[in-house]
Design an enzyme around this catalytic site. Structure first.
Site, PDB file in Angstrom:
ATOM      1  N   MET A  93       0.675  -1.287   0.007  1.00 29.96           N
ATOM      2  CA  MET A  93       0.101  -0.008   0.044  1.00 29.96           C
ATOM      3  C   MET A  93       1.033   1.150  -0.060  1.00 29.96           C
ATOM      4  SD  MET A  93      -2.812  -1.675  -0.256  1.00 29.96           S
ATOM      5  CE  MET A  93      -4.025  -0.053  -0.179  1.00 29.96           C
ATOM      6  N   ARG A  94       1.673   1.324  -0.946  1.00 24.49           N
ATOM      7  CA  ARG A  94       2.529   2.714  -1.026  1.00 24.49           C
ATOM      8  C   ARG A  94       2.236   2.942  -2.751  1.00 24.49           C
ATOM      9  NH1 ARG A  94       5.410   5.402   2.188  1.00 24.49           N
ATOM     10  NH2 ARG A  94       7.038   5.873   0.454  1.00 24.49           N
ATOM     11  N   HIS A 112      -4.942  -5.459  -8.654  1.00 25.63           N
ATOM     12  CA  HIS A 112      -5.763  -4.332  -8.463  1.00 25.63           C
ATOM     13  C   HIS A 112      -7.051  -4.927  -8.359  1.00 25.63           C
ATOM     14  CE1 HIS A 112      -7.011  -0.232  -7.767  1.00 25.63           C
ATOM     15  NE2 HIS A 112      -8.101  -0.438  -8.778  1.00 25.63           N
ATOM     16  N   THR A 144       3.168   0.747 -14.439  1.00 32.37           N
ATOM     17  CA  THR A 144       4.028   1.949 -15.047  1.00 32.37           C
ATOM     18  C   THR A 144       3.784   3.035 -14.196  1.00 32.37           C
ATOM     19  OG1 THR A 144       1.763   2.388 -16.051  1.00 32.37           O
ATOM     20  CG2 THR A 144       3.220   0.911 -17.189  1.00 32.37           C
ATOM     21  N   LEU A 147      -0.651   5.363 -11.829  1.00 32.47           N
ATOM     22  CA  LEU A 147      -1.235   4.680 -10.801  1.00 32.47           C
ATOM     23  C   LEU A 147      -2.247   3.555 -11.421  1.00 32.47           C
ATOM     24  CD1 LEU A 147      -1.331   3.778  -7.803  1.00 32.47           C
ATOM     25  CD2 LEU A 147      -3.342   5.430  -7.517  1.00 32.47           C
ATOM     26  N   GLN A 176     -10.525 -15.167  -5.924  1.00 27.59           N
ATOM     27  CA  GLN A 176     -10.227 -14.842  -7.479  1.00 27.59           C
ATOM     28  C   GLN A 176      -8.934 -14.511  -7.580  1.00 27.59           C
ATOM     29  OE1 GLN A 176     -11.760 -16.636  -9.951  1.00 27.59           O
ATOM     30  NE2 GLN A 176     -12.948 -17.219  -8.029  1.00 27.59           N
TER      31      GLN A 176
HETATM   32  C1  GRF Z   1      -6.269  -7.249  -1.886  1.00 22.64           C
HETATM   33  O1  GRF Z   1      -7.543  -6.231  -2.121  1.00 22.64           O
HETATM   34  C2  GRF Z   1      -5.738  -6.860  -3.191  1.00 22.64           C
HETATM   35  O2  GRF Z   1      -6.315  -6.679  -4.152  1.00 22.64           O
HETATM   36  C3  GRF Z   1      -4.911  -5.393  -2.767  1.00 22.64           C
HETATM   37  O3  GRF Z   1      -4.600  -5.526  -1.558  1.00 22.64           O
HETATM   38  C4  GRF Z   1      -5.497  -6.382  -0.886  1.00 22.64           C
HETATM   39  C5  GRF Z   1      -5.133  -7.276   0.209  1.00 22.64           C
HETATM   40  O4  GRF Z   1      -4.275  -8.033  -0.331  1.00 22.64           O
HETATM   41  N1  GRF Z   1      -3.756  -5.443  -3.603  1.00 22.64           N
HETATM   42  P1  GRF Z   1      -3.507  -9.129   0.604  1.00 22.64           P
HETATM   43  O5  GRF Z   1      -4.368 -10.224   1.183  1.00 22.64           O
HETATM   44  O6  GRF Z   1      -2.488  -8.391   1.518  1.00 22.64           O
HETATM   45  O7  GRF Z   1      -2.666 -10.035  -0.531  1.00 22.64           O
END
Ligand code: GRF
Length: 191
Positions: A93-94, A112, A144, A147, A176
């Site tokens: 998350m960055r 995503h 890329t 974002l 999924q």
């Molecule tokens: C998920 O919704 C994924 O799509 C997003 O981060 C969320 C948590 O992913 N990238 P995870 O369980 O930490 O892999």
């Protein structure tokens, strides 16, 4: 071929990739292995799972750096020690700097939780529900500079059901994600 996976939290996508590598014997079939799991959060739950699988783990707290560029430079150095053929963002998350994205151009993936190009950014499930979407899903794409854009490798679609909340839809999509991310990585490394 070394794979380095970046996480920030639970790392369920990372775990799915690690399990696929074990179950499909990527070491033998693809000459590939998950060399390290790296997080910007030292307390990321996913780090415990990675350690339990004998995978090297590293944490780099972004709060310790004066700028985003300084953090990304340190992150690149840490990642490059593992000589990655592929860097996989999995719940990382960055926002990454252009320098980072350029450095790993062509070997940097992200997942995503929407059917890109719809719903880039955050809160994708609530936005899909609010928009009255009948379907939602997830996208694996090359990263890329812009974002949540970039060449799409795999997608999965799920129905949005009456009474769905962001949480119930997120859970359906996440299931999924765990299918398409390992599939996309194996396909890329096989190519
Ligand atoms: C998920 O919704 C994924 O799509 C997003 O981060 C969320 C948590 O992913 N990238 P995870 O369980 O930490 O892999």
């Amino acid at each position: 071929k070394n794979i380095v996976i970046l996480i920030s939290g639970g790392g369920s996508n990372m775990a799915a990739i690690v399990r696929a590598a074990q179950q499909q014997d990527w070491a033998r079939t693809l000459g590939a292995r998950v060399a390290a799991v790296v997080s910007n959060k030292a307390d990321a739950k996913g780090l415990e799972f990675a350690r339990s699988q004998g995978i090297a783990t590293e944490a780099l707290d972004h709060k310790g750096f004066a700028s985003r560029d300084d953090f990304d430079a340190a992150l690149m150095q840490l990642i490059d020690r593992h000589q990655p053929a592929l860097v996989v963002l999995a719940g990382f998350m960055r926002i990454l700097t252009p320098g980072f994205v350029t450095h790993y151009a062509g070997r940097l993936l992200n997942i995503h939780p929407s059917l890109l190009p719809a719903f880039t950014g955050l809160h994708t499930h609530q936005r899909a529900i609010d928009a009255g979407c009948k379907f939602a899903g997830a996208t694996v794409h090359q990263v890329t500079a812009e974002l949540d854009v970039g060449p799409i490798l795999e997608q999965a679609v799920v129905p949005v059901l009456p009474g769905d909340t962001a949480d119930t839809l997120a859970a359906r999509v996440l299931t999924q994600e765990h299918v398409i991310y390992p599939r996309a990585i194996a396909a890329l490394l096989r190519a």
